[in-house]
Enzyme design. Structure first.
Site, PDB file in Angstrom:
ATOM      1  N   HIS A  68     -83.749  89.504 -65.752  1.00 20.77           N
ATOM      2  CA  HIS A  68     -83.441  88.140 -66.192  1.00 20.77           C
ATOM      3  C   HIS A  68     -81.973  88.035 -66.606  1.00 20.77           C
ATOM      4  O   HIS A  68     -81.617  88.270 -67.759  1.00 20.77           O
ATOM      5  CB  HIS A  68     -84.360  87.752 -67.349  1.00 20.77           C
ATOM      6  CG  HIS A  68     -84.335  86.285 -67.672  1.00 20.77           C
ATOM      7  ND1 HIS A  68     -85.465  85.565 -67.999  1.00 20.77           N
ATOM      8  CD2 HIS A  68     -83.320  85.399 -67.721  1.00 20.77           C
ATOM      9  CE1 HIS A  68     -85.143  84.301 -68.228  1.00 20.77           C
ATOM     10  NE2 HIS A  68     -83.833  84.180 -68.081  1.00 20.77           N
ATOM     11  N   LEU A  71     -75.863  85.139 -63.709  1.00 25.25           N
ATOM     12  CA  LEU A  71     -74.553  85.595 -63.211  1.00 25.25           C
ATOM     13  C   LEU A  71     -73.580  84.432 -63.040  1.00 25.25           C
ATOM     14  O   LEU A  71     -72.398  84.648 -62.820  1.00 25.25           O
ATOM     15  CB  LEU A  71     -74.714  86.351 -61.892  1.00 25.25           C
ATOM     16  CG  LEU A  71     -75.384  87.730 -61.984  1.00 25.25           C
ATOM     17  CD1 LEU A  71     -75.526  88.351 -60.589  1.00 25.25           C
ATOM     18  CD2 LEU A  71     -74.616  88.670 -62.896  1.00 25.25           C
ATOM     19  N   ASN A 102     -80.241  79.054 -61.854  1.00 18.33           N
ATOM     20  CA  ASN A 102     -79.661  77.830 -62.449  1.00 18.33           C
ATOM     21  C   ASN A 102     -78.143  77.818 -62.300  1.00 18.33           C
ATOM     22  O   ASN A 102     -77.399  77.667 -63.253  1.00 18.33           O
ATOM     23  CB  ASN A 102     -80.092  77.640 -63.910  1.00 18.33           C
ATOM     24  CG  ASN A 102     -79.623  78.762 -64.837  1.00 18.33           C
ATOM     25  OD1 ASN A 102     -79.334  79.858 -64.394  1.00 18.33           O
ATOM     26  ND2 ASN A 102     -79.539  78.462 -66.127  1.00 18.33           N
ATOM     27  N   ASP A 313     -82.073  88.218 -70.586  1.00 23.34           N
ATOM     28  CA  ASP A 313     -81.691  86.802 -70.540  1.00 23.34           C
ATOM     29  C   ASP A 313     -80.189  86.659 -70.802  1.00 23.34           C
ATOM     30  O   ASP A 313     -79.752  85.756 -71.523  1.00 23.34           O
ATOM     31  CB  ASP A 313     -82.506  85.975 -71.540  1.00 23.34           C
ATOM     32  CG  ASP A 313     -82.364  84.470 -71.310  1.00 23.34           C
ATOM     33  OD1 ASP A 313     -81.762  84.082 -70.290  1.00 23.34           O
ATOM     34  OD2 ASP A 313     -82.844  83.694 -72.163  1.00 23.34           O
ATOM     35  N   HIS A 317     -71.677  82.209 -72.159  1.00 23.00           N
ATOM     36  CA  HIS A 317     -71.004  80.922 -72.381  1.00 23.00           C
ATOM     37  C   HIS A 317     -69.665  81.249 -73.034  1.00 23.00           C
ATOM     38  O   HIS A 317     -69.568  82.203 -73.808  1.00 23.00           O
ATOM     39  CB  HIS A 317     -71.834  80.022 -73.303  1.00 23.00           C
ATOM     40  CG  HIS A 317     -73.154  79.615 -72.726  1.00 23.00           C
ATOM     41  ND1 HIS A 317     -73.270  78.726 -71.680  1.00 23.00           N
ATOM     42  CD2 HIS A 317     -74.418  80.005 -73.029  1.00 23.00           C
ATOM     43  CE1 HIS A 317     -74.553  78.573 -71.373  1.00 23.00           C
ATOM     44  NE2 HIS A 317     -75.267  79.352 -72.173  1.00 23.00           N
ATOM     45  N   GLY A 332     -77.737  80.342 -75.562  1.00 23.22           N
ATOM     46  CA  GLY A 332     -77.702  81.575 -74.767  1.00 23.22           C
ATOM     47  C   GLY A 332     -76.768  82.611 -75.352  1.00 23.22           C
ATOM     48  O   GLY A 332     -75.754  82.259 -75.961  1.00 23.22           O
TER      49      GLY A 332
HETATM   50  C1  NCD Z   1     -79.980  79.983 -70.402  1.00 19.93           C
HETATM   51  C2  NCD Z   1     -78.630  79.722 -69.768  1.00 19.93           C
HETATM   52  O1  NCD Z   1     -77.630  79.606 -70.486  1.00 19.93           O
HETATM   53  O2  NCD Z   1     -78.571  79.670 -68.529  1.00 19.93           O
HETATM   54  N1  NCD Z   1     -79.869  79.847 -71.836  1.00 19.93           N
HETATM   55  C3  NCD Z   1     -80.660  80.444 -72.753  1.00 19.93           C
HETATM   56  O3  NCD Z   1     -80.523  80.154 -73.927  1.00 19.93           O
HETATM   57  N2  NCD Z   1     -81.562  81.320 -72.403  1.00 19.93           N
HETATM   58  C4  NCD Z   1     -80.935  79.010 -69.821  1.00 19.93           C
HETATM   59  C5  NCD Z   1     -82.201  78.875 -70.538  1.00 19.93           C
HETATM   60  O4  NCD Z   1     -83.094  79.698 -70.344  1.00 19.93           O
HETATM   61  O5  NCD Z   1     -82.334  77.926 -71.312  1.00 19.93           O
HETATM   62 ZN    ZN Z   2     -84.979  80.622 -69.773  1.00 20.87          ZN
END
Ligand code: NCD
Ligand code: ZN
Length: 446
Positions: A68, A71, A102, A313, A317, A332
């Site tokens: 997860h 990239l 995404n 995950d 950012h 994120g």
């Molecule tokens: C993810 C992202 O930034 O793409 N952010 C996150 O907090 N996990 C997308 C998401 O799962 O909301």
């Molecule tokens: Zn998610």
């Protein structure tokens, strides 16, 4: 970029504790590498001028897989690229990542999928398994052409960032995924329930006066999905599980024999919503940090096998984006370079770690969900190998990350356990600078 690349064709990884979960193997052994494959150590030994890595005191295991990862390419290269993201991956001990769709455009079409695969081949430093979107443009209304996407290399399907809310769209997606034996990886969240929330809804959000994300937004979707799995027989994987009731729902589905799996992120095994008290935007993510009971349930779920996989995950950012403040910052955190140590911390409270179980959750288990080659250290298997120092103490220093961004709440934390080397297809893609002595005899032979 990440340490030295070696053209060495044959080498032996000597004296390490080899943990190979696929065959329940855990003992000291030498591992040979011949070109891009594992070989019998005795054969590599016999080769003239074969190199050597000193792995004494280290764990030698199949390359870690993070199923997860965001990239960000194409479309948000200011946050991360395939090059920087895979660089962060090997620095964290991962030899493969599955990347979420995404992106902009979303990975809902062959051209974007092929672009990602091609870029990864050209400039990626680890393997990249793209995940296709479930619905067109991730809008939740029209299911993608799963047959074509799977044929062209998508390993699973997810609208991650959003859950698929519409029941009939989801039923259709499950039916199609079932036909293609592909897993659906659901980001479980009903926006109607969670909308506007910026952190877990509860005591802390009340005290801070911040809009909360109700845990039911996650749990209700899991419940709906499990009912659809019962109906369709599709393989279903719950992304980044985070609540006690969610874990219980998965536990019961498994007890019923349903093809349901799940993953947990290191941060959901370690931090509670108390961490949001200072309103640090680096404690904001989806799903949000939950309560101590939820953290305990996730740990228990991992230890009893309800939770199959550890996944980061990894969601980069930029500092500017995170500087918008807790309410407005995008959710994120990054995870690739800290996952191993944080997972060790979360799972070693009583002083010992089940390394075979931990490594299984980061190798064999995610590979099985994704339907990719079972990671193993047996001769002829791809030479994807991670060397881990389970006792290495270090301090998390975000300024040294290989990824593009620094958005982590774990900066300055003292941790134990680190990837010393990462070998992808027989090539050394990461080596820890202060362990250089281990690689002195890794002389190139051609
Ligand atoms: C993810 C992202 O930034 O793409 N952010 C996150 O907090 N996990 C997308 C998401 O799962 O909301
Ligand atoms: Zn998610």
């Amino acid at each position: 970029m990440n340490g030295r690349e070696t053209p060495s064709k044959r080498f032996v990884i000597r004296g390490g504790r080899v943990i190979d979960p696929a065959r329940n193997f855990d003992r000291t052994e030498d591992i040979g590498v011949d070109g891009d494959r594992i070989s019998a150590a005795s054969e590599s030994d016999a080769a003239p001028a074969a190199g050597e890595i000193d792995a004494r005191g280290l764990i030698v295991c199949p390359g870690l897989i993070d199923m997860h990862v965001h990239l960000r390419e194409p479309g948000a290269e200011h946050k991360e690229t395939i090059e920087t993201g895979t660089g962060a991956a090997v620095a964290g001990g991962f030899t493969a990542v599955a990347c979420m769709p995404n992106t902009k455009p979303a990975i809902d079409n062959i051209a974007t999928l092929q672009h990602v695969i091609e870029r990864a081949r050209q400039i990626g430093v680890c393997r990249v398994h793209p995940i296709g979107a479930i619905t067109v443009n991730r809008q939740g209304t029209e299911v993608v052409d799963m047959t074509a996407l799977k044929q062209h290399g998508a390993v699973a399907f997810s609208d991650d960032g959003d859950g698929v809310e519409n029941d009939s769209v989801m039923r259709e997606a499950f039916a199609r995924a079932r036909e293609r034996d592909a897993a659906i990886i659901q980001h479980c969240e009903y926006k109607a329930i969670s909308a506007g929330g910026v952190m877990h809804k509860g005591r802390v959000s009340d005290a801070l006066g911040l809009p909360g994300l109700d845990p039911r937004s996650e749990e209700d979707m899991i419940e709906r999905d499990i009912a659809l799995v019962r109906e369709t027989g599709a393989r279903y994987h719950v992304a980044h599980i985070s609540t006690a009731r969610a874990v219980e729902l998965v536990r019961r589905a498994k007890a019923d024999g349903l093809p349901v799996t799940t993953e947990v992120c290191p941060h959901h095994l370690l931090l509670t919503d108390d961490a949001c008290s200072e309103q640090d935007p680096n404690t904001k993510m989806h799903p949000p940090l939950r309560t101590a009971e939820d953290v305990a349930a996730c740990r228990r779920g991992f230890l009893d096998g309800t939770i199959d996989c550890i996944a980061t995950d990894h969601a980069p950012h930029t500092a500017e984006e995170k500087a918008r403040g807790f309410l407005k910052a995008p959710p994120g955190i990054v995870g690739l370079e800290t996952a191993l140590a944080l997972t060790c911390e979360a799972l070693s409270e009583d002083g010992s770690i089940d390394w075979c179980g931990l490594i299984r959750s980061m190798t064999v288990a995610p590979a099985s969900v994704l339907g990719v080659t079972t990671p193993s250290l047996t001769p002829t298997a791809p030479a994807d190998i991670t060397l881990i120092d389970p006792r290495k103490s270090w301090r998390i220093a975000p300024e040294t990350f290989h990824g593009k961004t620094r958005n982590t709440p774990f900066g300055g934390r003292d941790v134990v356990g680190r990837a010393v080397a990462t070998i992808v297809g027989g090539r050394l893609r990461h080596q820890l600078a202060d362990e250089a002595h281990r690689f002195e005899r890794l002389s190139p032979i051609n």
